[in-house]
Structures are given as structure tokens and as C-alpha cells.
Design a protein around this motif. Structure first.
Motif, PDB file in Angstrom:
ATOM      1  N   ARG A   1      43.611 -70.739 -52.405  1.00 24.20           N
ATOM      2  CA  ARG A   1      42.338 -70.107 -52.043  1.00 24.20           C
ATOM      3  C   ARG A   1      41.476 -69.975 -53.292  1.00 24.20           C
ATOM      4  O   ARG A   1      41.952 -69.536 -54.349  1.00 24.20           O
TER       5      ARG A   1
ATOM      6  N   LYS B   1      45.991 -68.776 -55.778  1.00 30.63           N
ATOM      7  CA  LYS B   1      44.637 -68.228 -55.664  1.00 30.63           C
ATOM      8  C   LYS B   1      43.927 -68.306 -57.007  1.00 30.63           C
ATOM      9  O   LYS B   1      44.514 -68.015 -58.051  1.00 30.63           O
TER      10      LYS B   1
ATOM     11  N   TYR C   1      37.979 -77.629 -51.958  1.00 28.57           N
ATOM     12  CA  TYR C   1      37.368 -77.130 -53.196  1.00 28.57           C
ATOM     13  C   TYR C   1      36.891 -78.300 -54.061  1.00 28.57           C
ATOM     14  O   TYR C   1      35.772 -78.272 -54.598  1.00 28.57           O
TER      15      TYR C   1
ATOM     16  N   GLU D   1      40.416 -66.751 -58.523  1.00 26.31           N
ATOM     17  CA  GLU D   1      39.329 -65.818 -58.226  1.00 26.31           C
ATOM     18  C   GLU D   1      38.455 -65.634 -59.450  1.00 26.31           C
ATOM     19  O   GLU D   1      38.939 -65.304 -60.525  1.00 26.31           O
TER      20      GLU D   1
ATOM     21  N   VAL E   1      37.942 -68.311 -54.757  1.00 25.95           N
ATOM     22  CA  VAL E   1      36.951 -67.273 -54.459  1.00 25.95           C
ATOM     23  C   VAL E   1      36.050 -67.064 -55.675  1.00 25.95           C
ATOM     24  O   VAL E   1      36.530 -66.996 -56.814  1.00 25.95           O
ATOM     25  N   ASP E   2      34.743 -66.983 -55.436  1.00 27.61           N
ATOM     26  CA  ASP E   2      33.818 -66.545 -56.480  1.00 27.61           C
ATOM     27  C   ASP E   2      32.777 -65.654 -55.798  1.00 27.61           C
ATOM     28  O   ASP E   2      32.855 -65.433 -54.591  1.00 27.61           O
TER      29      ASP E   2
ATOM     30  N   PRO F   1      33.104 -68.167 -46.203  1.00 27.16           N
ATOM     31  CA  PRO F   1      33.598 -69.542 -46.226  1.00 27.16           C
ATOM     32  C   PRO F   1      32.473 -70.540 -46.444  1.00 27.16           C
ATOM     33  O   PRO F   1      31.351 -70.338 -46.026  1.00 27.16           O
TER      34      PRO F   1
ATOM     35  N   ASN G   1      31.208 -67.655 -52.800  1.00 23.85           N
ATOM     36  CA  ASN G   1      31.985 -68.558 -51.964  1.00 23.85           C
ATOM     37  C   ASN G   1      33.422 -68.103 -51.785  1.00 23.85           C
ATOM     38  O   ASN G   1      33.981 -67.404 -52.620  1.00 23.85           O
ATOM     39  N   ASP G   2      34.020 -68.527 -50.688  1.00 23.40           N
ATOM     40  CA  ASP G   2      35.419 -68.245 -50.407  1.00 23.40           C
ATOM     41  C   ASP G   2      35.941 -69.422 -49.596  1.00 23.40           C
ATOM     42  O   ASP G   2      35.588 -69.580 -48.433  1.00 23.40           O
TER      43      ASP G   2
ATOM     44  N   THR H   1      39.391 -72.051 -48.700  1.00 19.32           N
ATOM     45  CA  THR H   1      40.828 -72.290 -48.781  1.00 19.32           C
ATOM     46  C   THR H   1      41.087 -73.785 -48.662  1.00 19.32           C
ATOM     47  O   THR H   1      40.577 -74.445 -47.755  1.00 19.32           O
TER      48      THR H   1
ATOM     49  N   ALA I   1      30.641 -63.088 -50.440  1.00 22.51           N
ATOM     50  CA  ALA I   1      31.375 -64.343 -50.441  1.00 22.51           C
ATOM     51  C   ALA I   1      31.878 -64.641 -49.048  1.00 22.51           C
ATOM     52  O   ALA I   1      32.519 -63.825 -48.409  1.00 22.51           O
TER      53      ALA I   1
END
Length: 228
Positions: free
Chosen positions: A125, A205, A139, A207, A127-128, A71, A131-132, A134, A69
Motif C-alpha cells: 500500500r 506499506k 503505483y 507512507e 499512501v501520501d 484511492p 493519494n492512497d 494498493t 487521501a
């Protein structure tokens, strides 16, 4: 402008969220991107597809370099709204209920308009496995470029409060992406953890993990839907 176009042509955007890749796949895509870019809209689309397909071959044929993951490609700066529009007086259970509504009624994993922005921090933030990123605004922009919400859906949603500032959930997602070749996303189970700010209870966050690997998810990105 020519310099900007040349720079943009070397950006590689793939996957369910548009993340970058490392290893053999990235090198293969980079070598393809050395050819001159077309300045026309059709040429740009054709070039983007060529790079994506070339990268897809690299992903399918390379299993020794796990996807990490990273950016997302540029999605603009983080936009910050009026703080008064944030719901900072909710309990964790109330936040859970609003997340549930955003996932079931709003379908926000495949439809950004369905997300309740009042319960997310602007600098949250996300996250998967691929992908990451912020930034809530960034998003939402990424989501708007990905799923065809008319044929995609989130189902079997369950959520529970798992700590003083934590909510965990599960869901099933399926559908199609907005790429020209209309790749299908077969149903897969997802697991999500929301971490809340202890003072405001805004989500800081999100995740996700999946029942499929990042490599499998990226392969599906290059698999057109089969005619029924």
C-alpha cells in the motif's frame, strides 16, 4: 463504447499522484464534466485539461475543505509476479540499503524504472497526503504518468532503521510533471515510513508526509514553470 467514454469523462484525476478530491472542488469539476466529451484524441486531451484547470481553480479558492487521501483513478488490477523474484531472506538493514539505492541511484519517486521491485510486496500500500493506492504495479503505473524524470530529482536522502519492521527516511524532491502545461514542483522535504512484513521483510506499506500541505501540492500542479 459511448457509455465508457461518458464514464471516463466524469473521472477527475489531479494532484502529484492523481488522487480524487472531495468537497467544493469535486463538485465544481463534476459540474464541468456534464458537457459532452469529444471522441477525438485531441478533444479528449483538451477536455481533460479543461476539467483539471477548473478543478485547480476550485482548489485554489477553497481552503475550508481539506484534501483527503483517496484511492487513485483506475490503474488496472494488481499484477502479481513470480514469488521467486522477491527478496525474502534479507535483514532490515539490507532492505534499508536497497531502498537507499533505489532512491539515490534509481530516483524511483520520479522514475519508476529505478524502483527495486524485489523488496516490495505485490500488494504493498502506498499512501501520501493526496493519494492512497494498493498494488505495486498500480503505483508504478501512476509514477510513469506523473514526473518528467529528465528534469525531476530526489536528493538529500537519509534512512534509518526505526524498529524491528520499520524504516524511516527523509528526502527533498523537485521537478516537473508531464501535464501539457508542464507544472513545476519547487523543492519540498518529504518524510517516508516503510513498514515491513515481519516474516518476509518485504515492504508492505510506504507512507509519505510532506513539508507542504496537500492543498499547496495541488495548487502547484496548476503552476507552469516560469521562463528563465
Amino acid at each position: 463504447r459511448r457509455a465508457m467514454r461518458a464514464y471516463a469523462c466524469k473521472k477527475v484525476v489531479v494532484g502529484l499522484g492523481g488522487g480524487h478530491l472531495e468537497g467544493r472542488a469535486a463538485r465544481a469539476a463534476a459540474s464541468r464534466s456534464q458537457q459532452p466529451c469529444s471522441t477525438s484524441a485531441s478533444g479528449s486531451r483538451s477536455r481533460r485539461r479543461e476539467v483539471l484547470l477548473g478543478l485547480g481553480v476550485a482548489v485554489v479558492t477553497s481552503t475550508s475543505h481539506p484534501v483527503t487521501a483517496l484511492p487513485l483513478a483506475p490503474l488496472g488490477p494488481i499484477e502479481r509476479g513470480d514469488a521467486s523474484g522477491k527478496a525474502t531472506d534479507l535483514t532490515v538493514d539490507q532492505v534499508k540499503d536497497l531502498i537507499y539505492a533505489s532512491l539515490t541511484d534509481g530516483q524511483y519517486f520520479v522514475n519508476p524504472q529505478g524502483l527495486d521491485t524485489a523488496i516490495f510486496a505485490d500488494d504493498c500500500r502506498f499512501v501520501d497526503p493526496t493519494n492512497d493506492v494498493t498494488g505495486l504495479s498500480r503505483y508504478l503505473k501512476a509514477l510513469s504518468l506523473l514526473f518528467d524524470s529528465s528534469v525531476s530529482q530526489v536528493s538529500d536522502v537519509s534512512l534509518r532503521v526505526s524498529g524491528p519492521a520499520e524504516i524511516k527516511g527523509e528526502y527533498v524532491l523537485s521537478g516537473s510533471l508531464k501535464f501539457p502545461w508542464k507544472p513545476c514542483i519547487p523543492p519540498y522535504r518529504g518524510f517516508v515510513t516503510y513498514t515491513l512484513d515481519r516474516e518476509t521483510n518485504l515492504i508492505r506499506k510506504q507512507e509519505q508526509t510532506w513539508s507542504i500541505s496537500a492543498e499547496e501540492a495541488l495548487k502547484e500542479t496548476f503552476s507552469p514553470c516560469k521562463a528563465k
